[in-house]
Motif scaffolding. Structure first.
Motif, PDB file in Angstrom:
ATOM      1  N   ASP A  58      -3.383  11.893   7.745  1.00  0.00           N
ATOM      2  CA  ASP A  58      -3.622  10.615   8.413  1.00  0.00           C
ATOM      3  C   ASP A  58      -3.217   9.482   7.465  1.00  0.00           C
ATOM      4  OD1 ASP A  58      -5.381   8.515   9.995  1.00  0.00           O
ATOM      5  OD2 ASP A  58      -5.424  10.376  11.136  1.00  0.00           O
ATOM      6  N   VAL A  59      -3.644   9.610   6.214  1.00  0.00           N
ATOM      7  CA  VAL A  59      -3.336   8.600   5.204  1.00  0.00           C
ATOM      8  C   VAL A  59      -1.833   8.569   4.919  1.00  0.00           C
ATOM      9  CG1 VAL A  59      -3.687   7.967   2.788  1.00  0.00           C
ATOM     10  CG2 VAL A  59      -5.628   8.731   4.148  1.00  0.00           C
ATOM     11  N   ALA A  60      -1.224   9.746   4.829  1.00  0.00           N
ATOM     12  CA  ALA A  60       0.209   9.804   4.545  1.00  0.00           C
ATOM     13  C   ALA A  60       1.018   9.183   5.675  1.00  0.00           C
ATOM     14  CB  ALA A  60       0.639  11.253   4.315  1.00  0.00           C
ATOM     15  N   LEU A  61       0.651   9.502   6.922  1.00  0.00           N
ATOM     16  CA  LEU A  61       1.373   8.940   8.070  1.00  0.00           C
ATOM     17  C   LEU A  61       1.243   7.415   8.083  1.00  0.00           C
ATOM     18  CD1 LEU A  61       0.206  11.660  10.597  1.00  0.00           C
ATOM     19  CD2 LEU A  61       2.613  11.130  10.179  1.00  0.00           C
ATOM     20  N   ALA A  62       0.044   6.920   7.780  1.00  0.00           N
ATOM     21  CA  ALA A  62      -0.160   5.468   7.747  1.00  0.00           C
ATOM     22  C   ALA A  62       0.697   4.826   6.663  1.00  0.00           C
ATOM     23  CB  ALA A  62      -1.632   5.155   7.508  1.00  0.00           C
ATOM     24  N   ASN A  63       0.795   5.480   5.502  1.00  0.00           N
ATOM     25  CA  ASN A  63       1.601   4.941   4.408  1.00  0.00           C
ATOM     26  C   ASN A  63       3.086   4.907   4.746  1.00  0.00           C
ATOM     27  OD1 ASN A  63       0.435   4.329   1.555  1.00  0.00           O
ATOM     28  ND2 ASN A  63      -0.867   5.935   2.350  1.00  0.00           N
ATOM     29  N   VAL A  64       3.566   5.987   5.368  1.00  0.00           N
ATOM     30  CA  VAL A  64       4.980   6.043   5.742  1.00  0.00           C
ATOM     31  C   VAL A  64       5.278   4.949   6.770  1.00  0.00           C
ATOM     32  CG1 VAL A  64       6.739   7.443   6.899  1.00  0.00           C
ATOM     33  CG2 VAL A  64       5.255   8.490   5.179  1.00  0.00           C
ATOM     34  N   ALA A  65       4.379   4.812   7.750  1.00  0.00           N
ATOM     35  CA  ALA A  65       4.565   3.778   8.771  1.00  0.00           C
ATOM     36  C   ALA A  65       4.598   2.391   8.130  1.00  0.00           C
ATOM     37  CB  ALA A  65       3.442   3.860   9.811  1.00  0.00           C
TER      38      ALA A  65
ATOM     39  N   GLU B 191      -2.084  17.535  -7.527  1.00  0.00           N
ATOM     40  CA  GLU B 191      -1.926  16.586  -6.431  1.00  0.00           C
ATOM     41  C   GLU B 191      -2.435  17.202  -5.138  1.00  0.00           C
ATOM     42  OE1 GLU B 191       1.942  14.150  -5.696  1.00  0.00           O
ATOM     43  OE2 GLU B 191       2.002  15.829  -4.309  1.00  0.00           O
ATOM     44  N   THR B 192      -3.225  16.450  -4.374  1.00  0.00           N
ATOM     45  CA  THR B 192      -3.613  16.939  -3.045  1.00  0.00           C
ATOM     46  C   THR B 192      -2.811  16.228  -1.963  1.00  0.00           C
ATOM     47  OG1 THR B 192      -5.497  15.437  -3.124  1.00  0.00           O
ATOM     48  CG2 THR B 192      -5.940  17.723  -3.612  1.00  0.00           C
ATOM     49  N   SER B 193      -2.367  15.013  -2.224  1.00  0.00           N
ATOM     50  CA  SER B 193      -1.482  14.332  -1.271  1.00  0.00           C
ATOM     51  C   SER B 193      -0.668  13.292  -2.015  1.00  0.00           C
ATOM     52  CB  SER B 193      -2.285  13.667  -0.154  1.00  0.00           C
ATOM     53  OG  SER B 193      -1.414  12.936   0.682  1.00  0.00           O
ATOM     54  N   ARG B 194       0.596  13.172  -1.623  1.00  0.00           N
ATOM     55  CA  ARG B 194       1.493  12.200  -2.253  1.00  0.00           C
ATOM     56  C   ARG B 194       1.094  10.772  -1.926  1.00  0.00           C
ATOM     57  NH1 ARG B 194       6.558  13.953  -3.312  1.00  0.00           N
ATOM     58  NH2 ARG B 194       5.364  15.826  -3.588  1.00  0.00           N
ATOM     59  N   PHE B 195       0.251  10.606  -0.879  1.00  0.00           N
ATOM     60  CA  PHE B 195      -0.095   9.262  -0.407  1.00  0.00           C
ATOM     61  C   PHE B 195      -1.600   9.065  -0.489  1.00  0.00           C
ATOM     62  CE2 PHE B 195       3.879  10.440   1.528  1.00  0.00           C
ATOM     63  CZ  PHE B 195       4.651   9.296   1.400  1.00  0.00           C
ATOM     64  N   GLY B 196      -2.014   7.871  -0.899  1.00  0.00           N
ATOM     65  CA  GLY B 196      -3.442   7.611  -1.054  1.00  0.00           C
ATOM     66  C   GLY B 196      -3.898   6.381  -0.287  1.00  0.00           C
ATOM     67  N   SER B 197      -5.018   5.811  -0.744  1.00  0.00           N
ATOM     68  CA  SER B 197      -5.661   4.737   0.004  1.00  0.00           C
ATOM     69  C   SER B 197      -4.878   3.428  -0.031  1.00  0.00           C
ATOM     70  CB  SER B 197      -7.067   4.503  -0.554  1.00  0.00           C
ATOM     71  OG  SER B 197      -6.978   4.263  -1.948  1.00  0.00           O
ATOM     72  N   THR B 198      -3.944   3.289  -0.963  1.00  0.00           N
ATOM     73  CA  THR B 198      -3.024   2.153  -0.962  1.00  0.00           C
ATOM     74  C   THR B 198      -1.632   2.729  -1.223  1.00  0.00           C
ATOM     75  OG1 THR B 198      -3.197   1.734  -3.332  1.00  0.00           O
ATOM     76  CG2 THR B 198      -4.767   0.574  -1.936  1.00  0.00           C
ATOM     77  N   PRO B 199      -0.561   1.961  -0.908  1.00  0.00           N
ATOM     78  CA  PRO B 199       0.784   2.530  -1.073  1.00  0.00           C
ATOM     79  C   PRO B 199       1.080   2.982  -2.506  1.00  0.00           C
ATOM     80  CG  PRO B 199       0.876   0.489   0.188  1.00  0.00           C
ATOM     81  CD  PRO B 199      -0.539   0.627  -0.298  1.00  0.00           C
ATOM     82  N   CYS B 200       0.421   2.388  -3.491  1.00  0.00           N
ATOM     83  CA  CYS B 200       0.784   2.677  -4.873  1.00  0.00           C
ATOM     84  C   CYS B 200       0.084   3.913  -5.440  1.00  0.00           C
ATOM     85  CB  CYS B 200       0.505   1.455  -5.751  1.00  0.00           C
ATOM     86  SG  CYS B 200      -1.183   0.862  -5.624  1.00  0.00           S
ATOM     87  N   LYS B 201      -0.798   4.541  -4.663  1.00  0.00           N
ATOM     88  CA  LYS B 201      -1.586   5.632  -5.233  1.00  0.00           C
ATOM     89  C   LYS B 201      -1.381   6.958  -4.499  1.00  0.00           C
ATOM     90  CE  LYS B 201      -5.197   3.055  -4.938  1.00  0.00           C
ATOM     91  NZ  LYS B 201      -6.553   2.520  -4.878  1.00  0.00           N
ATOM     92  N   ALA B 202      -1.635   8.058  -5.222  1.00  0.00           N
ATOM     93  CA  ALA B 202      -1.633   9.402  -4.645  1.00  0.00           C
ATOM     94  C   ALA B 202      -3.025   9.989  -4.835  1.00  0.00           C
ATOM     95  CB  ALA B 202      -0.591  10.269  -5.338  1.00  0.00           C
ATOM     96  N   LEU B 203      -3.352  11.011  -4.014  1.00  0.00           N
ATOM     97  CA  LEU B 203      -4.654  11.666  -4.152  1.00  0.00           C
ATOM     98  C   LEU B 203      -4.509  12.895  -5.048  1.00  0.00           C
ATOM     99  CD1 LEU B 203      -5.864  11.698  -0.420  1.00  0.00           C
ATOM    100  CD2 LEU B 203      -6.684  10.218  -2.254  1.00  0.00           C
TER     101      LEU B 203
END
Lengths: 251, 177
Positions: free
Chosen positions: A36-43, B149-161
């Motif tokens: 969910d977080v990844a999709l939001a970031n890509v969007a 790494e659990t996800s390349r994308f996090g709570s803000t664009p600049c962070k990963a989980l």
């Protein structure tokens, strides 16, 4: 001269915006929280990139249309995005295969545009390329994970690939707008991206145990010229409803 | 009432003021720590601050411009203009050392290595079950390097989980970008 450039910028912006809007439809519905977080970031990245392309298009046009006017006050036939990005989200495999086919092209395109003789286009491309690198890594990882996953995920990923393939031909088809700007060193010849794209797609499909349809299959076309599938109208109806109902509304 | 300065403040003075403007999403670091302030100059009676966005879609960008303007006005600068500059594209190589320390103490692992531009080529041969893209990310809680790494994308664009396999705590990693 700048007519063609405005048209080209709208193509770039519209493809980013429509895919960003499509992907954002997943928010709150993704299979797991991390996605969910990844999709939001890509969007968010794609919508941010669209704003940069629209900002430049609006300035060149000089008719006072800003990024909001370009996004919210154009009709479907005025949109110039490729058909691939307006295809429905379907299941998670449909969304990730669509993303992968787009990302592999987008990455090659932005690499080319980083060398554009138009410095503004080059600087936007350099910035966007850093973000799209993450997008391509993620979507290619997911295609492998789904394709080489369970029997069901493999079947769904293969079905998505077969269904979406017909929308990939347009990514490499040049028209008069492309030709004019390629001659000026501003744009990238779409045909020149095909080899790199196919290389990425075939490598990922192989790792994913998926079979890419034949490269010479019959292909749809028309998005870049404003001839869209029926899906775009519904996307715009949702995306534009608030600014159309409340002209000039601000947060 | 704030005293209105009769002369233009020095560049260093302005920078010291900007060092107190916090990033709206990671308030322990300032806009200077983040490396997004690219220039400070005077254009006649207007103080012009040039800022570069982190990620194209980062929603904090507009808040940052407003915060910078507000902070300088509070200091008595009558006219402030924040300009956006895209090139050269922002990189985490511009995070200051003190910014990196502050991130770590806040529970966010700072970027490992330099972005430098090496990441533009996707090694196609490495696609599929790719190993973690970064090694040596230190858990900001316990200091262990046994992290993943659990996800390349996090709570803000600049962070990963990420998560630590020793203390088992999840944490944010400020991506090398």
């Amino acid at each position: 001269m700048s007519e063609a450039k405005i048209e080209y910028l709208l193509r770039l912006g519209d493809s980013a915006l429509i895919l960003g809007q499509r992907v954002s439809e997943w928010i709150g519905h993704a299979p797991i929280m991390e996605e969910d977080v990844a999709l939001a970031n890509v969007a968010l990245d794609l919508i941010g990139q669209a704003r940069l392309w629209f900002g430049y298009a609006g300035e060149l046009e000089g008719r006072g249309r800003d990024e909001d006017a370009l996004a919210f006050l154009r009709e479907a036939h005025e949109y110039r995005n490729v058909l691939l990005v307006e295809q429905p989200n379907g299941n998670f495999a449909d969304t990730l295969v669509r993303q992968f086919l787009f990302d592999a092209w987008h990455h090659a395109l932005l690499e080319g545009l980083s060398q554009s003789h138009d410095p503004r286009i080059a600087e936007i491309a350099v910035k966007a390329l850093k973000e799209v690198t993450y997008h391509l890594e993620r979507s290619s990882d997911w295609v492998v994970r789904l394709g080489d996953g369970t029997e069901e995920s493999h079947r769904k990923a293969q079905a998505a690939l077969d269904e979406l393939w017909t929308y990939t031909g347009e990514l490499f088809a040049a028209d008069a707008i492309d030709a004019e700007l390629v001659a000026q060193g501003v744009a990238v010849d779409p045909a020149s991206l095909r080899e790199a794209w196919l290389h990425t797609v075939q490598a990922v499909c192989e790792a994913a145990t998926l079979t890419a349809p034949p490269a010479d299959a019959w292909m749809q076309s028309g998005g870049k010229q404003g001839r869209h599938t029926e899906h775009l109208g519904y996307i715009l109806a949702e995306m534009q409803s608030l600014p159309r109902a409340h002209p000039g509304a601000r947060w | 009432m704030n005293a209105r300065p009769t002369t233009r403040p020095e560049r260093d003075t302005v920078l010291a003021w900007l060092a107190e403007v916090a990033d709206p999403e990671i308030p322990v670091i300032s806009v200077l720590d983040l490396g997004i302030v690219r220039d400070v100059r005077w254009d006649a009676d207007t103080l012009v601050v040039t800022v570069t966005p982190t990620y194209s879609g980062c929603p904090a960008t507009e808040v940052i411009s407003a915060d910078i303007t507000h902070a300088l006005e509070q200091r008595g600068v009558a006219q402030v203009r924040v300009e956006t500059q895209l090139s050269p594209a922002w990189t985490t190589d511009w995070l200051t050392d003190s910014g990196r320390d502050k991130l770590r103490r806040y529970g966010i692992a700072p970027p490992v290595g330099r972005a430098g531009g090496h990441e533009v080529a996707i090694p196609v041969s490495a696609i599929g079950r790719r190993p973690a893209p970064v090694r040596g990310v230190e858990c900001p809680h316990c200091g262990s390097l046994n992290t993943r790494e659990t996800s390349r994308f996090g709570s803000t664009p600049c962070k990963a989980l990420w998560r630590c396999d020793d203390c088992l705590e999840p944490f944010d990693y400020f991506k090398c970008h």
